[in-house]
Design a protein around this motif. Structure first.
Motif, short mmCIF file in Angstrom:
data_model
loop_
_atom_site.label_atom_id
_atom_site.label_comp_id
_atom_site.label_asym_id
_atom_site.label_seq_id
_atom_site.Cartn_x
_atom_site.Cartn_y
_atom_site.Cartn_z
N ASP A 61 5.34 4.47 7.52
CA ASP A 61 4.45 4.03 8.59
C ASP A 61 5.36 3.90 9.69
O ASP A 61 6.31 3.04 9.81
N ALA A 62 5.15 4.72 10.70
CA ALA A 62 6.00 4.91 11.68
C ALA A 62 5.17 4.05 13.00
O ALA A 62 5.76 4.47 14.06
N GLY A 63 4.27 3.47 12.77
CA GLY A 63 3.18 2.94 13.76
C GLY A 63 2.66 4.30 14.50
O GLY A 63 2.46 5.27 13.66
N THR A 64 2.28 4.10 15.70
CA THR A 64 1.67 5.29 16.44
C THR A 64 2.75 6.42 16.61
O THR A 64 3.98 6.20 16.84
N MET A 65 2.28 7.64 16.09
CA MET A 65 3.54 8.71 16.25
C MET A 65 3.19 9.46 17.66
O MET A 65 2.02 9.95 18.03
N VAL A 66 4.21 9.60 18.43
CA VAL A 66 4.04 10.27 19.59
C VAL A 66 3.86 11.75 19.44
O VAL A 66 3.13 12.51 20.01
N ASN A 67 4.50 12.10 18.37
CA ASN A 67 4.28 13.60 18.24
C ASN A 67 4.64 13.55 16.52
O ASN A 67 5.90 13.61 16.15
N CYS A 114 11.80 1.03 1.72
CA CYS A 114 12.94 0.59 2.69
C CYS A 114 12.20 0.10 4.00
O CYS A 114 11.02 0.58 4.25
N CYS A 115 12.70 -0.53 4.87
CA CYS A 115 12.28 -0.88 6.27
C CYS A 115 13.55 -0.36 7.26
O CYS A 115 14.56 -0.24 6.82
N TYR A 145 8.75 1.39 7.92
CA TYR A 145 9.00 1.16 6.46
C TYR A 145 8.51 2.53 5.88
O TYR A 145 7.60 3.39 6.16
N ALA A 146 8.98 2.56 4.61
CA ALA A 146 8.48 3.84 3.92
C ALA A 146 8.90 3.29 2.29
O ALA A 146 9.62 2.90 1.94
N GLU A 183 0.73 -1.22 0.09
CA GLU A 183 -0.12 -0.21 0.28
C GLU A 183 0.86 1.39 -0.03
O GLU A 183 0.48 2.14 -0.54
N SER A 184 2.19 1.07 0.75
CA SER A 184 2.92 2.45 0.79
C SER A 184 3.22 2.60 -0.79
O SER A 184 3.64 3.87 -1.23
N VAL A 185 3.35 1.63 -1.50
CA VAL A 185 4.01 1.54 -2.74
C VAL A 185 2.78 2.38 -3.71
O VAL A 185 3.12 3.48 -4.58
N ARG A 186 1.70 1.93 -3.72
CA ARG A 186 0.37 2.45 -4.27
C ARG A 186 0.24 3.99 -3.96
O ARG A 186 0.01 4.66 -4.94
N ARG A 187 0.45 4.30 -2.80
CA ARG A 187 0.20 5.69 -2.40
C ARG A 187 1.27 6.51 -2.86
O ARG A 187 1.14 7.87 -3.34
#
Lengths: 786, 270
Positions: free
Chosen positions: A662-668, A457-458, A636-637, A422-426
């Motif tokens: 996608d950093a998971g939940t982002m604190v900030n 990349c991951c 990953y990105a 999905e990251s590629v599609r976006r």
């Protein structure tokens, strides 16, 4: 688990950084800002040659008391730095803090000079005459591994720190695969170039009888351990403090020879001393990152579906093994991470950590991943080219699909979560690929060539205990600890052993604590980077701090929350702690409420009001934390970039740059964006500008920013960031480490974009940096020279 | 790195400066904006015993029109030439070129005379003033002499300046109304030194057709005459002119210099 909200100032909030008021006004306190009474300055005599035996050191009589060599340190009991690895076959190097009879790279410290000012110390250094009997030099890793190459360490049989072999046989796939593509790929040796160079001030504190080393470091506790080993001084007699640190990127994640020397001099002279790395020292003696060479082959079916990958990889590890990461971490990592998030079954990789006459390699932001991504993502595009499909389609089809999560790849790396395709599609949608393809077809009025490139990349972060135990290096991360302490006026102090040097922890850890306790951010104080004040930690490296120390902060705060509730319930005469809730900085029961401030006052200043069975640990907790998985997290990105290549002068202009991550939940989220912007800037440097060239004698050919180019604000693109958000199942709040990813994919994405642009000319580039010379050489049909 | 210990003087008059510069008992160097000498001092590539700062001498700060020429004091900064508080006789050459020298921070201190005296082949003024046909007025203890740019720059970091002499003024001839100019430099990043510079001036009223290939491994390569502009402006023709010059050290350098020149010429022809 606390509920995650994006409003307010807890986890997920776009809060402005607490540290900026100090840093942006120039009021930070760095090593260079410290002045101690009677402090002396150090200057090093450094080797001007890459490989030589020292046959004599001449010190003018008038400076005899101001110049010290290894003979002095050794007589004082100082031991060389030893960074071993437990991997079988690893050859140990001993790195004396000052050269011991032999120099092995240009810039290696040979003697140290002490004076009232740096200029005077340099005057003395200029008067020290060192006699060098020059030896043959290993300036290229591929030559250094050949039989008969001059040996960097005389007692070794060859110049290889370590050879590793990962995977099994691939002969069957190699014989039958419909598609086979091979490439020779190389990345250049780089400097990390933090805004602030290294620096250290050392003094012996009579009051506490401790050696106090105030140093620009990412890992104070590890520096203390290493220093203790070299100086044979109990760790209890050493305190290591990191003041404000102006960027590290890995260069400040090691025990430096200069730290050992400064510590010894301070004790020997019983005086505060300081060493400040200047830019020339950095560019010459610290050109220590990124140099990889790959011979790589990918096998695929007719659609471009990967069947197997095999590679031989060499990493130029320089002359010594650095403490604590060792000389083999980078190359050995290549073998285990090359397949990345791609789902294929057959793999073989052989790696060599090569010892050469260059500065010792140090893990730089992204560590081996930048090189690995550069190699692997070129192969995806090469396969796509071979089967006549769009690279993004081939990439997408080879990535692990979300339904396979969690996923163990061919090297048994455990990918915790995410939707990589999905990251590629976006990214394809966001960069507007169709528009660029149309523009490509139409041609540019100025004759430039348009290209679009992608790279996925991951980023493995918060590395676990097992894998580091496997490396067998001097440092193994275990449970991370944090201390949380309610102050008598209801504020909160957090103490962590990691060190913030740009990661914004003063803000983000406060957000984590606020999420649990509801105490306002301005009343939360982070104490970090000081062995005297914080729990042990391996420090800030590998994008681990938010997962590990953030997790520990949350854990400690939860225990505090329980204790606050217990006291609060008693004060309100509620039925018990289960009858109350902690919310917005107060313990409430029905309509009644008692604030954290009131509870703190009770514990510290009105203890007569406490219940008899109160927890005697009080409002201070040290808690340890490890994620639910020992494999760390994977953010990953996919990076997408559009470029215009000028085929006449070989220059590349970045027209658009998109990061879908996608950093998971982002604190900030602002801090996450900042990490990505900064990382991409460095990645652009790796891709297009940065290279420390060496001649055959091992001389570095750049020593100022005139010769060593780094991107400035006119070269760094405006990066458009699109967030995906797949919480890690293993961590507090679902966070993942995000500190390095920005620097991993840009060279690969830019290389693919440049090759897309060069396609009409029928040439490719495979080496970074992709300088005008490299591109023009490719166009001229010559072999790239970089 | 830190500079070696040196003495520092800041004379108020040119005569006082020249007197200091003619001392032969100490190693003496003039300094103006310090944008090249400063780093050289800190890297200890230059180790003078006395530094004579000439930036407080009023006559070296002046810009004035004198007949058909503009007289620029040696200590005029690039920033001032960029900002343009003077009668520009060059139809925009001076402010336009000044604006692309390094970064504004460098331009705020760096001077036109210092740039010429340093004689880095990649420096903008070295090449542009050659294209403009400027002259350099050199002052020394023995008096003044005027040298054309083509005779002033002798090579890489090499000028006609003799010991004790400094650049005092630069004389830039006024261009006619029909004059056209082009300028192209190839840099890998903003503010970086040029790898290939093309500077072109045509002023038919004054019988001037000049192309300069700069940032070479030697002095600027000057090609005079209308040939390159009259239909013969092919890459092959340019390459032929540059062959054997310091712009042709290797095929890629020759190619890049040819392109820089071609693009500068294109600006004139458009």
């Amino acid at each position: 688990m606390a509920e995650v909200s994006t409003a307010g100032s807890g986890v997920g909030a776009r809060v402005r950084r607490k540290e900026d008021d100090r840093l942006l006004r120039g009021r930070g306190r760095f090593v260079g800002d410290i002045a101690l009474v009677g402090m002396k300055e150090l200057a090093f005599v450094r080797s001007p040659v890459a490989h030589a035996t020292i046959t004599g050191i001449g010190i003018p009589e008038e400076h005899r008391g101001a110049v010290f060599t290894w003979a002095d340190l050794a007589a004082g009991g100082v031991k060389p730095i030893r960074a071993v690895s437990g991997l079988p076959g690893f050859k140990v190097s001993e790195q004396p803090a000052l050269a011991d009879g032999k120099v092995r790279f240009v810039g290696e410290p040979v003697a140290v000079c002490v004076a009232a000012s740096r200029a005077e110390a340099e005057d003395i250094a200029a008067s020290v005459f060192v006699d060098y009997a020059e030896l043959p030099v290993n300036s290229d890793m591929l030559e250094a591994v050949k039989p008969g190459a001059p040996k960097v360490h005389d007692h070794w049989p060859d110049n290889v720190f370590l050879e590793t072999n990962v995977g099994g046989t691939i002969a069957e796939i190699a014989a039958t695969a419909p598609v086979k593509v091979s490439r020779t790929i190389r990345t250049a040796r780089q400097c990390m170039v933090p805004l602030e160079g290294k620096g250290v001030v050392v003094h012996w504190d009579r009051h506490v009888e401790q050696l106090v080393l105030t140093t620009s470091t990412q890992m104070p506790h590890i520096v203390r351990a290493g220093l203790s080993e070299c100086l044979d001084l109990d760790q209890g007699l050493i305190r290591v403090v990191a003041p404000d640190v102006g960027g590290g990127f890995g260069w400040k994640g090691l025990l430096q020879p200069e730290e050992v020397v400064a510590a010894w001099i301070a004790m020997r002279l019983d005086r505060p001393v300081r060493w400040t790395e200047d830019r020339r020292e950095h560019l010459v003696a610290a050109a220590n990152a990124r140099e990889h060479h790959y011979e790589i082959t990918a096998y695929a079916d007719e659609r471009g579906r990967l069947l197997g990958v095999e590679a031989d990889a060499w990493v130029d590890a320089g002359a010594y093994s650095v403490y604590p990461f060792s000389a083999c971490l980078e190359a050995a990592q290549v073998g285990s991470i090359l397949p990345g998030p791609y789902d294929f079954a057959h793999y073989r990789c052989r790696t060599f950590s090569v010892c050469t006459n260059k500065p010792p390699i140090v893990p730089y932001r992204g560590v081996a991943r930048t090189g690995v991504c550069f190699a692997m993502e070129q192969m995806i595009d090469a396969v796509a080219d071979a089967v006549g499909r769009e690279p993004w389609q081939v990439r997408l089809e080879n990535l692990v699909p979300p339904e396979k999560m969690p996923f163990d790849n061919v090297t048994r790396k455990h990918f915790d979560s995410g939707d990589y395709p999905e990251s590629v599609r976006r990214a394809v949608a966001a960069i507007g690929l169709d528009g660029w393809r149309a523009r490509q077809k139409a041609g540019e009025p100025d004759g430039r060539l348009i290209g679009v490139g992608f790279a996925t990349c991951c980023e493995q972060s918060a590395h676990g205990t097992a894998v580091y135990h496997g490396w067998g290096i001097p440092m193994v991360p275990g449970h991370e600890q944090a201390q949380a302490r309610i102050t008598p006026d209801g504020g909160l102090e957090l103490r962590v052993g990691v060190q913030s040097h740009g990661q914004s922890m003063e803000t983000t850890f406060a957000q984590v604590a606020h999420e649990v306790l509801g105490i306002p951010l301005e009343k939360i104080k982070l104490v970090h980077g000081d062995t005297g004040l914080t729990p042990y930690s391996t420090g800030t490296w590998g994008s681990r701090s938010m997962v590990m120390a953030g997790g520990a902060v949350a854990t400690a705060c939860r225990t505090l929350a329980e204790r606050l509730c217990r006291i609060g319930a008693h004060l309100m005469q509620a039925a018990g702690p289960e009858a109350v809730v902690l919310k917005d900085g107060a313990v409430t029961a029905g309509g009644a409420a008692v604030t954290v401030r009131e509870i703190a006052h009770t514990w510290y200043r009105a203890p007569q009001l406490l219940p008899a069975d109160v927890d005697r640990g009080g409002l201070e907790v040290t808690a340890g934390y490890k994620p639910g998985s020992d494999h760390g997290t994977f953010s990953y990105a996919t990076h997408a970039v559009a470029v215009a290549v000028d085929p006449e002068i070989g220059q590349v202009e970045i027209l658009d740059y998109v990061v879908v991550e996608d950093a998971g939940t982002m604190v900030n989220p602002m801090v996450v964006d900042g990490q990505i912007y900064g990382g991409v800037a460095q990645g652009v440097g790796t891709a297009l500008y940065e290279r420390m060239p060496y001649d055959a004698e091992g001389q570095p050919l750049a020593s100022t920013f005139m010769d060593y180019l780094i991107p400035g604000f006119t070269e760094v693109p405006h990066v458009r960031i699109i967030h995906m958000l797949t919480p890690s199942p293993y961590t507090e709040f679902g966070v993942k480490g995000i500190g390095e990813g920005g620097a991993i994919a840009p060279p690969a994405a830019l290389c693919n974009a440049i090759n897309d642009a060069l396609k009409p000319l029928g040439v490719i580039v495979t080496n970074a940096p992709m300088t005008p010379e490299v591109i023009l050489s490719a166009i001229a049909g010559q072999r790239g020279t970089a | 790195m830190k500079a070696v210990d040196f003495d520092y003087a800041q004379p108020a008059t040119l005569d006082a400066a020249l007197a200091l510069l003619s001392r032969d008992d100490v190693m003496v160097r003039p300094v103006a904006g310090s944008q090249s000498l400063g780093p050289m001092l800190n890297l200890r590539l230059a180790q003078p015993e006395l530094l004579v700062d000439i930036t407080r001498i009023p006559e070296l700060q002046a810009i004035r029109r004198e007949g058909d020429r503009l007289v620029i004091g040696a200590c005029v900064t690039h920033a001032r030439l960029e900002d343009g508080d003077y009668p520009d006789v060059t139809r925009g050459v001076l402010p336009s070129v000044a604006a692309v020298i390094a970064y504004r921070a460098v331009r705020n201190r760096g001077t036109i005379g210092g740039s010429l005296a340093h004689a880095d082949p990649a420096a903008d003024w070295v090449n542009v003033l050659t294209a403009l046909g400027a002259e350099v007025v050199i002052a020394g203890a023995g008096g003044r002499r005027t040298v054309p740019m083509t005779g002033f720059i002798l090579g890489v970091f090499e000028t006609d300046l003799q010991p004790g002499e400094i650049v005092a003024e630069i004389h830039v001839p006024a261009l006619s109304e029909r004059a056209r100019w082009g300028y192209c430099k190839v840099c890998r990043k903003t503010g970086e030194f040029s790898h290939a510079t093309g500077a072109v001036l045509i002023d038919p009223a004054r019988g001037l057709w000049r192309c300069v290939a700069g940032a070479t491994s030697g002095k600027p390569v000057v090609i005079d005459g209308p040939a390159l502009f009259e239909g013969g402006c092919t890459e092959a023709a340019m390459a032929a002119h540059l062959a054997g010059s310091p712009a042709a050290d290797d095929p890629i350098a020759l190619r890049t210099h040819t392109v820089a020149l071609k693009r500068a010429i294109a600006q004139v022809m458009s």
